[in-house]
Design an enzyme around this catalytic site. Structure first.
Site, mmCIF file in Angstrom:
data_model
loop_
_atom_site.group_PDB
_atom_site.id
_atom_site.type_symbol
_atom_site.label_atom_id
_atom_site.label_comp_id
_atom_site.label_asym_id
_atom_site.label_seq_id
_atom_site.Cartn_x
_atom_site.Cartn_y
_atom_site.Cartn_z
ATOM 1 N N ASP A 331 0.817 -1.210 0.000
ATOM 2 C CA ASP A 331 0.000 0.000 0.000
ATOM 3 C C ASP A 331 0.852 1.262 0.000
ATOM 4 O O ASP A 331 0.665 2.172 -0.817
ATOM 5 C CB ASP A 331 -0.930 -0.034 1.220
ATOM 6 C CG ASP A 331 -1.835 1.180 1.330
ATOM 7 O OD1 ASP A 331 -1.311 2.312 1.404
ATOM 8 O OD2 ASP A 331 -3.062 1.012 1.395
ATOM 9 N N LEU A 362 -5.778 1.824 0.441
ATOM 10 C CA LEU A 362 -5.696 0.908 -0.701
ATOM 11 C C LEU A 362 -5.746 -0.540 -0.224
ATOM 12 O O LEU A 362 -6.397 -1.384 -0.846
ATOM 13 C CB LEU A 362 -4.419 1.170 -1.500
ATOM 14 C CG LEU A 362 -4.175 2.610 -1.952
ATOM 15 C CD1 LEU A 362 -2.957 2.668 -2.866
ATOM 16 C CD2 LEU A 362 -5.397 3.193 -2.634
ATOM 17 N N ASP A 363 -5.056 -0.834 0.866
ATOM 18 C CA ASP A 363 -5.081 -2.177 1.437
ATOM 19 C C ASP A 363 -6.486 -2.566 1.877
ATOM 20 O O ASP A 363 -7.013 -3.621 1.487
ATOM 21 C CB ASP A 363 -4.153 -2.249 2.646
ATOM 22 C CG ASP A 363 -2.778 -2.805 2.319
ATOM 23 O OD1 ASP A 363 -2.646 -3.527 1.322
ATOM 24 O OD2 ASP A 363 -1.832 -2.518 3.071
ATOM 25 N N HIS A 364 -7.077 -1.748 2.730
ATOM 26 C CA HIS A 364 -8.372 -2.131 3.306
ATOM 27 C C HIS A 364 -9.456 -2.183 2.244
ATOM 28 O O HIS A 364 -10.242 -3.147 2.205
ATOM 29 C CB HIS A 364 -8.742 -1.169 4.434
ATOM 30 C CG HIS A 364 -7.995 -1.428 5.701
ATOM 31 N ND1 HIS A 364 -8.445 -2.316 6.662
ATOM 32 C CD2 HIS A 364 -6.826 -0.943 6.162
ATOM 33 C CE1 HIS A 364 -7.582 -2.356 7.664
ATOM 34 N NE2 HIS A 364 -6.592 -1.536 7.386
#
Length: 466
Positions: A331, A362-364
């Protein structure tokens, strides 16, 4: 006029092949901005979590369950989007997972690069690439002044390391990898094999009860997808190998609801065990670097041959096509490479001081988009048959977030502190100690989401279905 979160939700459902009208059964409360950012991280949080929840609700109906609404408070969604930051272990924050060398550095040409050194082999590789220097920030900073940013980024990628050059939005949009992402939805579903329709089991207490997910993921995005599926009732078995480094400070958060086992797919016996597990799985969820599982014999083609009707879900950093399709990334690196850090700095009025997004958005978001795509594929499998490939990338999620629009006064929002989310935490005894972590933010009217298993360290269970 629908709120930005509702509009984003409708678009996500449509992109996954689900009725956009499902969004009318979601109640999304709260007003933006909710975190200090010029990007609509609030809409991203609410829409991605709600989309997965509504997909689960639709699957529950297909199993004979009753329709239900989904409610979500913006603050709760943002707490879940930063769940690793609000985690408490025995009343205290867990150790910081960030390596001291990680971060942004100035190069000799005036450009900047971000190093991701949280795994020891990535840190050691960067130090070797810089000439075998000591593991000290001043030494790294001095060494990078002898390099040009773009050239060092390219050399690091060639060596399989994790480095990204700081770009602004215009430089990223001119990049060939950005061009490869144009027009791509944030989550894609593709039929990749033939199989008869797989009937869904009868309705149960939660939408995904009785469905099995084999998870091979690390860090945040992939594990969040598995955690979301577990919250809606799936049996999730997380597999790792003893030689692979982990990040316990993140794992204790994302292992909630899962069982964890060890397999080393380089060993014939363990690979055979993996094949046996795969034959009993509904979903394989993986987030290793592109090509890694293929090299071990468990890419999409072989996995779906072993288990016709499998839903194979995969996460990449920069997308499945383009010159960077096989490049490693996380991320923080993708934010840097694709213009987010510079855009936030410009909006804040400090263009010489790059700023990250206020959460690993972006990760979540990618985690919940993966869960959305998986559930949508399970619905298609039940109706049309086939084996299905679900693909999400961090850069593609970034493109989607950018498309939600900007907030001119986003930095007026105060940051969320631990005290602001205290009533949103749940307390459990785990294999690490007493954990406090945010509950799942999607409030399901008929099938309350939650986790049946406490968080446990890697390898705590045998490699078998429950």
């Amino acid at each position: 006029m629908p709120s930005p979160a509702h509009a984003a939700l409708r678009a996500l459902l449509h992109s996954a092949g689900l009725p956009a009208a499902l969004a009318t059964t979601a109640r999304l409360a709260g007003q933006e901005p909710g975190l200090p950012s010029s990007f609509r991280v609030e809409a991203a949080a609410q829409s991605s979590i709600a989309a997965a929840a509504l997909a689960a609700a639709a699957l529950h109906v297909q199993r004979g369950g009753r329709p239900q609404s989904v409610a979500m408070d913006q603050r709760h969604a943002l707490a879940e989007f930063r769940s690793e930051r609000f985690l408490l272990l025995n009343g205290q924050p867990p150790p910081d997972p960030w390596d001291p060398l990680a971060g942004l550095y100035r190069c000799g040409d005036g450009g900047m690069v971000r190093l991701h050194t949280n795994f020891p082999h990535h840190r050691d590789g960067v130090l070797a690439l810089l000439g075998g220097i000591p593991a000290e920030r001043p030494a790294v900073a001095a060494a990078l002044l002898r390099h040009r940013a773009a050239e060092f980024e390219a050399a690091a990628a060639e060596a399989g390391l994790c480095v990204a050059m700081l770009r602004d939005d215009s430089n990223w949009q001119a990049h060939p990898q950005a061009a490869a992402l144009l027009g791509q939805p944030p989550v894609t579903l593709e039929r990749i094999g033939d199989a008869p329709p797989t009937p869904l089991p009868p309705a149960a207490a939660r939408p995904l009860s009785g469905l099995r997910v084999l998870e091979l993921t690390r860090v945040i995005a992939g594990p969040v997808a598995g955690r979301c599926l577990a919250a809606h009732g799936a049996e999730v078995l997380h597999l790792s190998a003893a030689h692979l480094p982990g990040l316990p400070a993140l794992e204790m958060d994302t292992h909630r609801g899962k069982r964890t086992a060890r397999l080393d797919l380089r060993r014939p016996g363990d690979a055979a065990r993996m094949a046996d597990l795969l034959r009993g799985a509904d979903v394989l969820l993986q987030s290793y670097r592109p090509g890694a599982l293929d090299a071990l014999g468990f890419g999409p083609a072989r996995a779906t041959a072993l288990r016709p009707g499998l839903v194979y879900a995969t996460l990449s950093a920069y997308g499945p096509r383009g010159p960077w399709s096989r490049r490693r990334g996380f991320d923080s690196l993708v934010q840097t490479a694709t213009g987010f850090n510079q855009a936030e700095a410009d909006a804040f009025g400090t263009p010489d001081q790059p700023r990250p997004l206020p959460c690993q958005a972006l990760d979540h978001a990618s985690g919940y988009l993966l869960a959305l795509g998986i559930i949508a594929a399970l619905l298609r499998r039940a109706e049309k048959g086939g084996s299905w490939l679900v693909q999400v990338s961090l850069a593609g999620t970034g493109q989607w977030l950018r498309g939600l629009g900007r907030l001119p006064h986003g930095f007026d929002a105060p940051d969320l502190a631990q005290r602001d989310v205290a009533e949103l935490l749940e307390y459990t005894d785990s294999g690490y100690g007493r954990l406090a972590a945010p509950r799942h933010a999607a409030i399901m009217a008929a099938t309350p989401a939650g986790w049946d298993h406490p968080s446990m360290p890697l390898g705590s269970h045998p490699p078998e279905w429950a």
